[in-house]
Design a protein around this motif. Structure first.
Motif, PDB file in Angstrom:
ATOM      1  N   UNK A 159       0.823  -1.202   0.000  1.00 33.96           N
ATOM      2  CA  UNK A 159       0.000   0.000   0.000  1.00 33.96           C
ATOM      3  C   UNK A 159       0.862   1.258   0.000  1.00 33.96           C
ATOM      4  N   UNK A 160       1.873   1.299   0.857  1.00 33.77           N
ATOM      5  CA  UNK A 160       2.749   2.473   0.912  1.00 33.77           C
ATOM      6  C   UNK A 160       3.587   2.608  -0.354  1.00 33.77           C
ATOM      7  N   UNK A 161       3.941   1.497  -0.971  1.00 33.35           N
ATOM      8  CA  UNK A 161       4.772   1.528  -2.168  1.00 33.35           C
ATOM      9  C   UNK A 161       4.040   2.141  -3.361  1.00 33.35           C
ATOM     10  N   UNK A 162       2.713   2.139  -3.354  1.00 28.74           N
ATOM     11  CA  UNK A 162       1.968   2.734  -4.464  1.00 28.74           C
ATOM     12  C   UNK A 162       2.032   4.261  -4.452  1.00 28.74           C
ATOM     13  N   UNK A 163       2.419   4.839  -3.333  1.00 27.36           N
ATOM     14  CA  UNK A 163       2.440   6.298  -3.198  1.00 27.36           C
ATOM     15  C   UNK A 163       3.593   6.907  -3.989  1.00 27.36           C
ATOM     16  N   UNK A 189       8.758  14.965  -0.675  1.00 23.93           N
ATOM     17  CA  UNK A 189       7.537  15.336   0.049  1.00 23.93           C
ATOM     18  C   UNK A 189       6.885  14.156   0.756  1.00 23.93           C
ATOM     19  N   UNK A 190       6.932  12.970   0.152  1.00 24.53           N
ATOM     20  CA  UNK A 190       6.241  11.814   0.731  1.00 24.53           C
ATOM     21  C   UNK A 190       7.101  11.024   1.705  1.00 24.53           C
ATOM     22  N   UNK A 191       8.421  11.139   1.606  1.00 20.35           N
ATOM     23  CA  UNK A 191       9.326  10.313   2.403  1.00 20.35           C
ATOM     24  C   UNK A 191       9.118  10.445   3.915  1.00 20.35           C
ATOM     25  N   UNK A 192       8.950  11.651   4.457  1.00 20.10           N
ATOM     26  CA  UNK A 192       8.745  11.722   5.918  1.00 20.10           C
ATOM     27  C   UNK A 192       7.486  10.978   6.379  1.00 20.10           C
ATOM     28  N   UNK A 193       6.407  11.094   5.646  1.00 19.98           N
ATOM     29  CA  UNK A 193       5.185  10.375   5.994  1.00 19.98           C
ATOM     30  C   UNK A 193       5.349   8.876   5.865  1.00 19.98           C
ATOM     31  N   UNK A 194       6.003   8.444   4.789  1.00 21.01           N
ATOM     32  CA  UNK A 194       6.258   7.013   4.606  1.00 21.01           C
ATOM     33  C   UNK A 194       7.118   6.464   5.735  1.00 21.01           C
ATOM     34  N   UNK A 195       8.146   7.225   6.105  1.00 18.75           N
ATOM     35  CA  UNK A 195       9.039   6.788   7.174  1.00 18.75           C
ATOM     36  C   UNK A 195       8.289   6.685   8.507  1.00 18.75           C
ATOM     37  N   UNK A 196       7.538   7.719   8.853  1.00 19.51           N
ATOM     38  CA  UNK A 196       6.829   7.726  10.133  1.00 19.51           C
ATOM     39  C   UNK A 196       5.789   6.636  10.233  1.00 19.51           C
ATOM     40  N   UNK A 197       4.943   6.540   9.232  1.00 21.61           N
ATOM     41  CA  UNK A 197       3.880   5.520   9.266  1.00 21.61           C
ATOM     42  C   UNK A 197       4.477   4.118   9.201  1.00 21.61           C
ATOM     43  N   UNK A 198       5.423   3.904   8.305  1.00 17.57           N
ATOM     44  CA  UNK A 198       6.002   2.573   8.144  1.00 17.57           C
ATOM     45  C   UNK A 198       6.774   2.108   9.360  1.00 17.57           C
ATOM     46  N   UNK A 199       7.633   2.974   9.889  1.00 15.78           N
ATOM     47  CA  UNK A 199       8.448   2.571  11.035  1.00 15.78           C
ATOM     48  C   UNK A 199       7.590   2.338  12.275  1.00 15.78           C
ATOM     49  N   UNK A 200       6.675   3.255  12.562  1.00 15.85           N
ATOM     50  CA  UNK A 200       5.857   3.097  13.766  1.00 15.85           C
ATOM     51  C   UNK A 200       4.905   1.905  13.656  1.00 15.85           C
ATOM     52  N   UNK A 201       4.374   1.679  12.479  1.00 21.58           N
ATOM     53  CA  UNK A 201       3.526   0.501  12.292  1.00 21.58           C
ATOM     54  C   UNK A 201       4.350  -0.770  12.437  1.00 21.58           C
ATOM     55  N   UNK A 202       5.553  -0.775  11.883  1.00 22.72           N
ATOM     56  CA  UNK A 202       6.432  -1.934  12.019  1.00 22.72           C
ATOM     57  C   UNK A 202       6.751  -2.240  13.471  1.00 22.72           C
ATOM     58  N   UNK A 203       7.009  -1.202  14.261  1.00 20.12           N
ATOM     59  CA  UNK A 203       7.286  -1.409  15.686  1.00 20.12           C
ATOM     60  C   UNK A 203       6.058  -1.986  16.384  1.00 20.12           C
ATOM     61  N   UNK A 204       4.888  -1.462  16.060  1.00 17.97           N
ATOM     62  CA  UNK A 204       3.653  -1.987  16.657  1.00 17.97           C
ATOM     63  C   UNK A 204       3.445  -3.446  16.285  1.00 17.97           C
ATOM     64  N   UNK A 211      -5.178   3.746   6.374  1.00 17.71           N
ATOM     65  CA  UNK A 211      -5.947   4.994   6.274  1.00 17.71           C
ATOM     66  C   UNK A 211      -5.012   6.193   6.189  1.00 17.71           C
ATOM     67  N   UNK A 212      -4.031   6.261   7.082  1.00 16.93           N
ATOM     68  CA  UNK A 212      -3.110   7.399   7.085  1.00 16.93           C
ATOM     69  C   UNK A 212      -2.226   7.399   5.836  1.00 16.93           C
ATOM     70  N   UNK A 213      -1.849   6.232   5.365  1.00 18.83           N
ATOM     71  CA  UNK A 213      -1.019   6.160   4.166  1.00 18.83           C
ATOM     72  C   UNK A 213      -1.682   6.792   2.948  1.00 18.83           C
ATOM     73  N   UNK A 214      -3.004   6.719   2.896  1.00 15.84           N
ATOM     74  CA  UNK A 214      -3.725   7.312   1.762  1.00 15.84           C
ATOM     75  C   UNK A 214      -3.720   8.848   1.822  1.00 15.84           C
ATOM     76  N   UNK A 215      -3.343   9.411   2.962  1.00 13.71           N
ATOM     77  CA  UNK A 215      -3.278  10.871   3.111  1.00 13.71           C
ATOM     78  C   UNK A 215      -1.950  11.460   2.671  1.00 13.71           C
ATOM     79  N   UNK A 216      -0.978  10.593   2.414  1.00 14.50           N
ATOM     80  CA  UNK A 216       0.356  11.075   2.001  1.00 14.50           C
ATOM     81  C   UNK A 216       0.287  11.515   0.551  1.00 14.50           C
ATOM     82  N   UNK A 217       0.817  12.689   0.305  1.00 16.36           N
ATOM     83  CA  UNK A 217       0.842  13.233  -1.063  1.00 16.36           C
ATOM     84  C   UNK A 217       2.228  13.043  -1.632  1.00 16.36           C
ATOM     85  N   UNK A 218       2.282  12.442  -2.815  1.00 15.04           N
ATOM     86  CA  UNK A 218       3.579  12.176  -3.448  1.00 15.04           C
ATOM     87  C   UNK A 218       4.240  13.408  -3.887  1.00 15.04           C
TER      88      UNK A 218
END
Length: 149
Positions: free
Chosen positions: A69-73, A78-93, A142-149
């Motif tokens: 899902x994140x890879x489609x963005x 512009x998108x890297x900080x959102x990808x990093x935050x969502x991906x890393x925190x979700x991975x930790x969870x 849901x949050x990943x869909x809010x990231x703008x490429x």
């Protein structure tokens, strides 16, 4: 600097799979060890212990779906900080939920080997832990869909 930002975006895309896989491996190992020990103490019913010990593997599946899902963005500055935050925190969870689910499954197996009639009830804590992984999964989608490429 842009290269570092882009690299962190790629880390964010892969983190849910990598960390989910680590957690699933640990959780399944803990639960599997309990299942092996239980098989020494009971005469039958091994299948339910082995099947239950695979329960923490679901977190890596959630991680794979989030990664796709994140890879489609698309990774951009512009998108890297959102990808990093969502991906890393979700991975930790996912990592933590898989590890603790493995411990809950191990406790369920140890309880059920001594008192087989409580097998269904003993699985409830592990299912509750699974719920937290599902929350992280849904929120990441849901949050990943809010990231703008």
């Amino acid at each position: 600097m842009d290269t570092l930002i882009l690299a962190l975006g790629w880390v964010g895309i892969f983190s849910p799979v990598a960390l989910g896989a680590v957690g699933s491996a640990i959780g399944c190992s803990v639960a599997g060890q309990a299942a092996c020990g239980a098989m020494l103490d009971v005469e039958s019913g091994y299948g339910k212990f082995i099947g239950l010990s695979a329960m923490p593997s679901s977190q890596v599946i959630y991680g794979i779906v989030i990664m796709f899902s994140l890879n489609t963005i698309g990774v951009s500055v512009n998108s890297a900080p959102g990808l990093f935050g969502i991906g890393l925190l979700t991975g930790i969870a996912l990592l933590y939920s898989a590890v603790y689910q493995g411990q809950a499954v191990a406790a369920a197996i140890n309880s059920a080997k001594n008192k087989p009639e409580i097998f269904g009830l003993s699985v409830a804590p592990a299912a509750i832990v699974e719920g937290f992984a599902v929350f992280a999964f849904v929120f990441a989608l849901v949050l990943g869909q809010q990231i703008v490429a």
